[in-house]
Design an enzyme around this catalytic site. Structure first.
Site, PDB file in Angstrom:
ATOM      1  N   ASP A  17       0.871  -1.175   0.000  1.00 47.00           N
ATOM      2  CA  ASP A  17       0.000   0.000   0.000  1.00 47.00           C
ATOM      3  C   ASP A  17       0.907   1.224   0.000  1.00 47.00           C
ATOM      4  O   ASP A  17       2.113   1.127   0.261  1.00 47.00           O
ATOM      5  CB  ASP A  17      -0.903  -0.023   1.239  1.00 47.00           C
ATOM      6  CG  ASP A  17      -1.840   1.170   1.318  1.00 47.00           C
ATOM      7  OD1 ASP A  17      -2.358   1.586   0.261  1.00 47.00           O
ATOM      8  OD2 ASP A  17      -2.069   1.703   2.424  1.00 47.00           O
ATOM      9  N   SER A  18       0.307   2.384  -0.236  1.00 45.64           N
ATOM     10  CA  SER A  18       1.098   3.614  -0.191  1.00 45.64           C
ATOM     11  C   SER A  18       1.429   4.037   1.234  1.00 45.64           C
ATOM     12  O   SER A  18       2.315   4.859   1.430  1.00 45.64           O
ATOM     13  CB  SER A  18       0.343   4.743  -0.902  1.00 45.64           C
ATOM     14  OG  SER A  18      -0.899   4.972  -0.262  1.00 45.64           O
ATOM     15  N   TYR A  49      -0.679   7.974  -2.924  1.00 45.02           N
ATOM     16  CA  TYR A  49      -0.664   7.700  -4.360  1.00 45.02           C
ATOM     17  C   TYR A  49      -1.782   8.458  -5.080  1.00 45.02           C
ATOM     18  O   TYR A  49      -1.689   8.718  -6.279  1.00 45.02           O
ATOM     19  CB  TYR A  49      -0.854   6.205  -4.620  1.00 45.02           C
ATOM     20  CG  TYR A  49       0.365   5.334  -4.392  1.00 45.02           C
ATOM     21  CD1 TYR A  49       1.572   5.862  -3.928  1.00 45.02           C
ATOM     22  CD2 TYR A  49       0.305   3.981  -4.644  1.00 45.02           C
ATOM     23  CE1 TYR A  49       2.674   5.045  -3.709  1.00 45.02           C
ATOM     24  CE2 TYR A  49       1.399   3.152  -4.440  1.00 45.02           C
ATOM     25  CZ  TYR A  49       2.575   3.682  -3.977  1.00 45.02           C
ATOM     26  OH  TYR A  49       3.669   2.881  -3.774  1.00 45.02           O
ATOM     27  N   GLY A  50      -2.838   8.773  -4.360  1.00 42.88           N
ATOM     28  CA  GLY A  50      -4.025   9.339  -4.991  1.00 42.88           C
ATOM     29  C   GLY A  50      -3.813  10.678  -5.666  1.00 42.88           C
ATOM     30  O   GLY A  50      -4.587  11.057  -6.545  1.00 42.88           O
ATOM     31  N   CYS A  80      -4.344  -1.054  -1.989  1.00 43.61           N
ATOM     32  CA  CYS A  80      -4.452   0.378  -2.263  1.00 43.61           C
ATOM     33  C   CYS A  80      -5.436   0.518  -3.412  1.00 43.61           C
ATOM     34  O   CYS A  80      -5.245  -0.093  -4.467  1.00 43.61           O
ATOM     35  CB  CYS A  80      -3.088   0.947  -2.641  1.00 43.61           C
ATOM     36  SG  CYS A  80      -3.130   2.640  -3.282  1.00 43.61           S
ATOM     37  N   GLU A 160      -6.620   8.292  10.480  1.00 47.05           N
ATOM     38  CA  GLU A 160      -5.210   8.280  10.890  1.00 47.05           C
ATOM     39  C   GLU A 160      -5.006   8.974  12.233  1.00 47.05           C
ATOM     40  O   GLU A 160      -4.053   8.664  12.954  1.00 47.05           O
ATOM     41  CB  GLU A 160      -4.334   8.910   9.810  1.00 47.05           C
ATOM     42  CG  GLU A 160      -4.248   8.072   8.546  1.00 47.05           C
ATOM     43  CD  GLU A 160      -3.013   8.375   7.716  1.00 47.05           C
ATOM     44  OE1 GLU A 160      -2.195   9.231   8.121  1.00 47.05           O
ATOM     45  OE2 GLU A 160      -2.858   7.725   6.662  1.00 47.05           O
ATOM     46  N   CYS A 195     -12.112   2.645   0.423  1.00 44.61           N
ATOM     47  CA  CYS A 195     -10.777   3.119   0.805  1.00 44.61           C
ATOM     48  C   CYS A 195     -10.340   2.274   1.982  1.00 44.61           C
ATOM     49  O   CYS A 195     -11.146   1.988   2.886  1.00 44.61           O
ATOM     50  CB  CYS A 195     -10.809   4.594   1.195  1.00 44.61           C
ATOM     51  SG  CYS A 195      -9.254   5.210   1.902  1.00 44.61           S
ATOM     52  N   HIS A 197      -8.695   2.935   4.486  1.00 46.45           N
ATOM     53  CA  HIS A 197      -8.806   3.590   5.799  1.00 46.45           C
ATOM     54  C   HIS A 197     -10.197   3.440   6.403  1.00 46.45           C
ATOM     55  O   HIS A 197     -10.357   3.504   7.623  1.00 46.45           O
ATOM     56  CB  HIS A 197      -8.506   5.093   5.670  1.00 46.45           C
ATOM     57  CG  HIS A 197      -7.064   5.434   5.508  1.00 46.45           C
ATOM     58  ND1 HIS A 197      -6.355   5.159   4.362  1.00 46.45           N
ATOM     59  CD2 HIS A 197      -6.194   6.043   6.350  1.00 46.45           C
ATOM     60  CE1 HIS A 197      -5.112   5.594   4.503  1.00 46.45           C
ATOM     61  NE2 HIS A 197      -4.980   6.130   5.709  1.00 46.45           N
TER      62      HIS A 197
END
Length: 284
Positions: A17-18, A49-50, A80, A160, A195, A197
């Protein structure tokens, strides 16, 4: 089973993943396949990355994949959404004998199977929604589906920071998700958490939308698809009752990765468990 086949099946599964969000996918895989060894690569030096061009994302994905292939993985999971949309077919062409799975197709498939009305919602980052990979995957699998897509980029920061409950979070969720349940149009009955997250916000999202909306967790659907893929190819670890090992690799910020990881993974990650690496620099 021959000794060589057993040796191949004992190799680890690679997940990249990023950043840290893909740990929700890693966690789901670990719960589904606890006997498997896992290697997780977070490209934290280049997150997110987005915001990058498709050409850059494809290059980063090839580099991350090569770093994991060099560690003798038996399968690759692109944890990702952006990289899955851009690079899954590219990597399958590069490694035709290796099982390679992204997060988009499993989530889209599960939403099509779960929805009764055909009104399917998708929430993801702005770049994922703008790229249209989820919308295209849903319509390919269920052409009659009505897709309601909503960018929810602020959810990433909330996740996060560990803001997974509370009045402020509910107000933000209501602001973003309100458009999916318009009073003058049929509401969705299924929502894809598009996503990596977003699964950590699942309970709060469910509270806002109500029990009439089924939530599709792309981390769990990816883990289920991987289990099926490895079962069909005969590459499940021959000792499923063992306790698999997990290695963490990052390209920057081992301490921050370990600190934030606890929100996305079911057990704490210590900074000394995280290895800082340079990934292969492919120019094309």
């Amino acid at each position: 089973m021959s000794n060589q086949v057993q040796a191949d099946a004992r190799r680890p599964i690679g997940v990249f993943d990023s950043g840290v969000g893909g740990l929700t996918v890693l966690d789901a895989i670990h719960r589904a396949l606890p006997g498997e060894d896992l290697v997780y690569l977070g490209d934290t030096a280049r997150v997110p990355y987005g915001t990058k061009s498709p050409e850059s994302v494809a290059r980063y994905a090839r580099q991350a994949a090569l770093a994991l292939v060099q560690r003798n993985v038996k399968a690759l999971v692109i944890a990702c959404n952006t990289a899955s949309a851009v690079a899954v077919e590219l990597l399958r062409d590069s490694y035709p004998t290796m099982p390679i799975l992204g997060v988009v197709e499993p989530g889209a498939k599960a939403s099509c199977e779960a929805s009764t009305s055909g009104h399917i919602g998708i929430i993801a980052t702005e770049s994922t929604i703008a790229g249209g990979a989820y919308q295209a995957a849903v319509r390919r699998l269920r052409p009659s589906a009505v897709v309601h897509a909503q960018a929810c980029s602020l959810f990433v920061a909330l996740a996060e920071e560990g803001w997974t409950e509370g009045e402020l979070l509910e107000r933000v969720l209501e602001r973003y998700l309100g458009s999916l349940q318009q009073s003058d149009a049929p509401g969705i009955d299924t929502l894809v958490l598009g996503c990596t997250h977003f699964p950590v916000l699942k309970n709060a999202i469910a509270n806002v939308l109500g029990s009439q909306v089924r939530l599709v967790d792309s981390a769990e659907t990816t883990a289920a698809a991987l289990t099926e893929l490895l079962t069909d190819s005969g590459e499940l670890h021959p000792e499923p009752d063992r306790q698999g090992e997990i290695r963490y690799l990052v390209t920057d910020g081992t301490a921050r990765f370990a600190r934030v990881a606890g929100t996305f993974f079911s057990r704490p990650v210590r900074a000394e468990e995280v290895e800082l690496i340079d990934i292969p620099q492919l120019q094309k």
